[in-house]
Design a protein around this motif. Structure first.
Motif, mmCIF file in Angstrom:
data_model
loop_
_atom_site.group_PDB
_atom_site.id
_atom_site.type_symbol
_atom_site.label_atom_id
_atom_site.label_comp_id
_atom_site.label_asym_id
_atom_site.label_seq_id
_atom_site.Cartn_x
_atom_site.Cartn_y
_atom_site.Cartn_z
ATOM 1 N N ALA A 17 0.955 -1.067 -0.135
ATOM 2 C CA ALA A 17 0.064 0.024 -0.229
ATOM 3 C C ALA A 17 0.701 1.240 -0.024
ATOM 4 C CB ALA A 17 -0.918 -0.039 1.106
ATOM 5 N N GLY A 18 2.130 1.164 0.492
ATOM 6 C CA GLY A 18 3.015 2.532 0.412
ATOM 7 C C GLY A 18 2.189 3.487 1.346
ATOM 8 N N ALA A 19 2.203 4.564 0.553
ATOM 9 C CA ALA A 19 1.462 5.710 1.527
ATOM 10 C C ALA A 19 -0.116 5.497 1.846
ATOM 11 C CB ALA A 19 1.562 6.978 0.850
ATOM 12 N N GLY A 20 -0.973 4.570 1.109
ATOM 13 C CA GLY A 20 -2.012 4.223 1.514
ATOM 14 C C GLY A 20 -3.036 5.043 0.626
ATOM 15 N N THR A 21 -2.482 5.760 -0.380
ATOM 16 C CA THR A 21 -3.599 7.178 -1.128
ATOM 17 C C THR A 21 -4.420 6.241 -1.877
ATOM 18 O OG1 THR A 21 -1.899 7.117 -2.670
ATOM 19 C CG2 THR A 21 -1.942 8.885 -1.201
ATOM 20 N N ILE A 22 -4.130 4.960 -2.555
ATOM 21 C CA ILE A 22 -5.176 4.173 -3.359
ATOM 22 C C ILE A 22 -6.358 3.580 -2.342
ATOM 23 C CG2 ILE A 22 -5.841 2.458 -4.781
ATOM 24 C CD1 ILE A 22 -4.581 5.159 -6.181
ATOM 25 N N ALA A 23 -5.582 2.868 -1.238
ATOM 26 C CA ALA A 23 -6.517 2.095 -0.249
ATOM 27 C C ALA A 23 -7.478 3.028 0.334
ATOM 28 C CB ALA A 23 -5.376 1.751 1.031
ATOM 29 N N ALA A 24 -7.252 4.452 0.715
ATOM 30 C CA ALA A 24 -7.951 5.405 1.245
ATOM 31 C C ALA A 24 -9.196 5.759 0.109
ATOM 32 C CB ALA A 24 -7.370 6.739 1.550
ATOM 33 N N TRP A 25 -8.746 5.790 -1.138
ATOM 34 C CA TRP A 25 -9.635 6.057 -2.246
ATOM 35 C C TRP A 25 -10.570 5.045 -2.327
ATOM 36 C CZ3 TRP A 25 -11.083 3.792 -6.712
ATOM 37 C CH2 TRP A 25 -11.888 4.370 -7.529
ATOM 38 N N LEU A 26 -10.097 3.797 -2.182
ATOM 39 C CA LEU A 26 -10.941 2.460 -2.156
ATOM 40 C C LEU A 26 -12.154 2.496 -0.857
ATOM 41 C CD1 LEU A 26 -8.534 -0.185 -3.366
ATOM 42 C CD2 LEU A 26 -10.512 0.715 -4.779
ATOM 43 N N ALA A 27 -11.460 2.833 0.170
ATOM 44 C CA ALA A 27 -12.304 3.042 1.311
ATOM 45 C C ALA A 27 -13.579 3.686 1.215
ATOM 46 C CB ALA A 27 -11.478 2.992 2.589
ATOM 47 N N ASP A 28 -13.067 5.026 0.594
ATOM 48 C CA ASP A 28 -14.132 5.834 0.417
ATOM 49 C C ASP A 28 -15.188 5.522 -0.475
ATOM 50 O OD1 ASP A 28 -13.169 8.024 1.914
ATOM 51 O OD2 ASP A 28 -11.983 8.803 0.334
ATOM 52 N N ARG A 29 -14.807 4.647 -1.575
ATOM 53 C CA ARG A 29 -15.815 4.048 -2.489
ATOM 54 C C ARG A 29 -16.528 3.118 -2.061
ATOM 55 N NH1 ARG A 29 -14.721 5.967 -7.963
ATOM 56 N NH2 ARG A 29 -16.632 4.927 -8.385
ATOM 57 N N VAL A 30 -16.020 2.096 -1.302
ATOM 58 C CA VAL A 30 -16.833 0.934 -0.847
ATOM 59 C C VAL A 30 -17.993 1.235 0.329
ATOM 60 C CG1 VAL A 30 -14.899 -0.606 -1.470
ATOM 61 C CG2 VAL A 30 -15.423 0.536 1.099
ATOM 62 N N GLY A 31 -17.889 2.437 0.644
ATOM 63 C CA GLY A 31 -19.055 2.933 1.866
ATOM 64 C C GLY A 31 -18.772 2.128 3.147
ATOM 65 N N PRO A 32 -19.841 2.211 3.825
ATOM 66 C CA PRO A 32 -19.684 1.750 5.359
ATOM 67 C C PRO A 32 -20.022 0.187 5.443
ATOM 68 C CG PRO A 32 -21.625 3.235 5.107
ATOM 69 C CD PRO A 32 -20.879 3.191 3.672
ATOM 70 N N GLN A 33 -20.493 -0.291 4.303
ATOM 71 C CA GLN A 33 -20.851 -1.943 4.223
ATOM 72 C C GLN A 33 -19.620 -2.587 3.678
ATOM 73 O OE1 GLN A 33 -23.396 -2.962 5.665
ATOM 74 N NE2 GLN A 33 -23.903 -0.942 6.314
ATOM 75 N N GLY A 34 -18.564 -1.758 3.034
ATOM 76 C CA GLY A 34 -17.444 -2.508 2.429
ATOM 77 C C GLY A 34 -16.387 -2.204 3.426
ATOM 78 N N GLU A 35 -15.290 -3.191 2.718
ATOM 79 C CA GLU A 35 -14.160 -3.305 3.656
ATOM 80 C C GLU A 35 -12.712 -3.155 2.702
ATOM 81 O OE1 GLU A 35 -11.872 -6.736 6.500
ATOM 82 O OE2 GLU A 35 -13.570 -7.278 5.162
ATOM 83 N N VAL A 36 -11.866 -2.619 3.213
ATOM 84 C CA VAL A 36 -10.473 -2.376 2.362
ATOM 85 C C VAL A 36 -9.477 -2.963 3.470
ATOM 86 C CG1 VAL A 36 -8.739 -0.872 1.015
ATOM 87 C CG2 VAL A 36 -11.398 -0.685 0.979
ATOM 88 N N ILE A 37 -8.554 -3.964 2.958
ATOM 89 C CA ILE A 37 -7.152 -4.086 3.747
ATOM 90 C C ILE A 37 -6.121 -3.645 2.714
ATOM 91 C CG2 ILE A 37 -5.933 -6.089 4.553
ATOM 92 C CD1 ILE A 37 -8.353 -7.842 4.679
ATOM 93 N N ALA A 38 -5.450 -2.845 3.503
ATOM 94 C CA ALA A 38 -4.039 -2.409 3.084
ATOM 95 C C ALA A 38 -3.027 -2.978 3.589
ATOM 96 C CB ALA A 38 -3.963 -0.898 3.124
ATOM 97 N N THR A 39 -1.994 -3.856 2.858
ATOM 98 C CA THR A 39 -0.933 -4.509 3.468
ATOM 99 C C THR A 39 0.409 -3.950 2.840
ATOM 100 O OG1 THR A 39 -0.730 -6.068 1.483
ATOM 101 C CG2 THR A 39 -2.449 -6.516 3.327
ATOM 102 N N ASP A 40 1.439 -4.082 3.699
ATOM 103 C CA ASP A 40 2.694 -3.658 3.440
ATOM 104 C C ASP A 40 3.742 -4.481 4.045
ATOM 105 O OD1 ASP A 40 3.709 -0.781 1.513
ATOM 106 O OD2 ASP A 40 5.149 -2.008 2.394
ATOM 107 N N VAL A 41 4.965 -4.605 3.814
ATOM 108 C CA VAL A 41 6.034 -5.372 4.799
ATOM 109 C C VAL A 41 6.380 -4.176 5.868
ATOM 110 C CG1 VAL A 41 8.347 -6.067 4.957
ATOM 111 C CG2 VAL A 41 7.008 -6.676 2.842
ATOM 112 N N LYS A 42 6.221 -2.770 5.589
ATOM 113 C CA LYS A 42 6.601 -1.883 6.427
ATOM 114 C C LYS A 42 5.269 -0.729 6.067
ATOM 115 C CE LYS A 42 11.441 -2.433 6.801
ATOM 116 N NZ LYS A 42 12.761 -1.798 6.913
ATOM 117 N N PRO A 43 4.282 -0.987 6.719
ATOM 118 C CA PRO A 43 3.006 -0.096 6.710
ATOM 119 C C PRO A 43 2.814 1.314 7.340
ATOM 120 C CG PRO A 43 2.469 -1.798 7.962
ATOM 121 C CD PRO A 43 3.817 -1.953 7.758
ATOM 122 N N GLN A 44 3.862 1.673 8.023
ATOM 123 C CA GLN A 44 3.875 2.979 8.764
ATOM 124 C C GLN A 44 3.481 4.275 8.138
ATOM 125 O OE1 GLN A 44 6.687 1.236 8.078
ATOM 126 N NE2 GLN A 44 8.470 2.615 8.113
#
Length: 272
Positions: free
Chosen positions: A59-86
């Motif tokens: 996920a890196g900086a998580g910008t795409i994960a955050a965009w996805l999280a906005d799109r899926v709405g309250p009933q959706g789920e997004v998991i963002a993975t990284d070896v170093k996800p800080q």
């Protein structure tokens, strides 16, 4: 950009870049600035439904994960993975997981969408990882794999300093040597289409994207911070210290115009 363990030359995840490096946040930010506008448009065309379950790999900086999280709405789920996800920013519908896609078990369940950008090209097990990602899709689910090509020679479109052309040609030679030494395949992006088809995905499509950037933005920042982080390896690969000094300045000069390095974006769908 999933940048993780390159400095230790881990044979399992030999990324050239390191999320613990001093300028990792700036480097990841420049990647997002250069690519996010295209990636989000591509995802929008592929379709991200409310209530969808999505996986963002590396996920890196998580910008795409955050965009996805906005799109899926309250009933959706997004998991963002990284070896170093800080560097992934918090989001109420985003689960952040420390995860090595090369060796760790995939998150349980199946996904409506899986996205990985500038990740698989760094992994010696890239084909096996792609097959595992394809197998983690729900029926009708979409896998989107995007890879960058390190084409810096010829990237300079306009410059007040004619040395810029030679400096970026030297940078292409140097960074390709560094990436190859860490297990990166610079031509993997052109093999993803066939790998997806071989994994059983259907409706496989590949697009390529570039646009111009002024120095100090987008691809200029990517070159600036990338060359600073990899400076010792680039010198070892044959770049002169003076070339690196010139590149650091030219890449921030707003009078310089550069073509972003190509992003190859390949999607495939799991049969229903």
């Amino acid at each position: 950009m999933s940048a993780a363990t390159g400095h230790s030359h881990d044979p399992v995840t030999p990324y050239a870049f390191d999320n613990d490096a001093p300028h990792a946040d700036e480097l990841l930010g420049s990647l997002g600035e250069m690519c996010d506008e295209y990636t989000t448009a591509r995802l929008d065309r592929l379709g991200v439904a409310e209530g969808a379950r999505c996986l963002e790999v590396g996920a890196g900086a998580g910008t795409i994960a955050a965009w996805l999280a906005d799109r899926v709405g309250p009933q959706g789920e997004v998991i963002a993975t990284d070896v170093k996800p800080q560097h992934v920013r918090p989001h109420p519908r985003l689960t952040v997981m420390r995860h090595n896609v090369a060796v760790d078990p995939m998150p349980a369940g199946s996904f409506d969408l899986i996205h990985a950008r500038a990740v698989l090209q760094h992994l010696p097990q890239r084909r096996e990882v792609l097959a595992r990602l394809a197998g983690s899709l729900a029926p009708g689910g979409v896998l989107l794999v995007e890879e960058l090509e390190a084409r810096w020679a010829g990237a300079v479109l306009d410059t007040p300093d004619p040395r810029a052309h030679e400096v970026f040609a030297a940078y292409e030679d140097g960074i390709r040597a560094v990436l190859r030494a860490n297990g990166n395949d610079p031509y993997w992006g052109r093999q993803v289409h066939a790998a997806m088809a071989a994994s059983g995905l259907t409706r496989v499509e590949t697009e390529a994207w570039q646009r111009s950037w002024h120095g100090g933005t987008g691809v200029g920042l990517l070159a600036h911070f990338g060359s600073r982080e990899l400076a010792p390896q680039l010198v070892q690969a044959g770049m002169a210290a003076e070339e690196l000094r010139l590149l650091a300045g030219i890449s921030l000069d707003p009078r310089v115009v550069m073509l972003g390095i190509p992003l190859l974006s390949t999607s495939g769908v799991r049969a229903e």
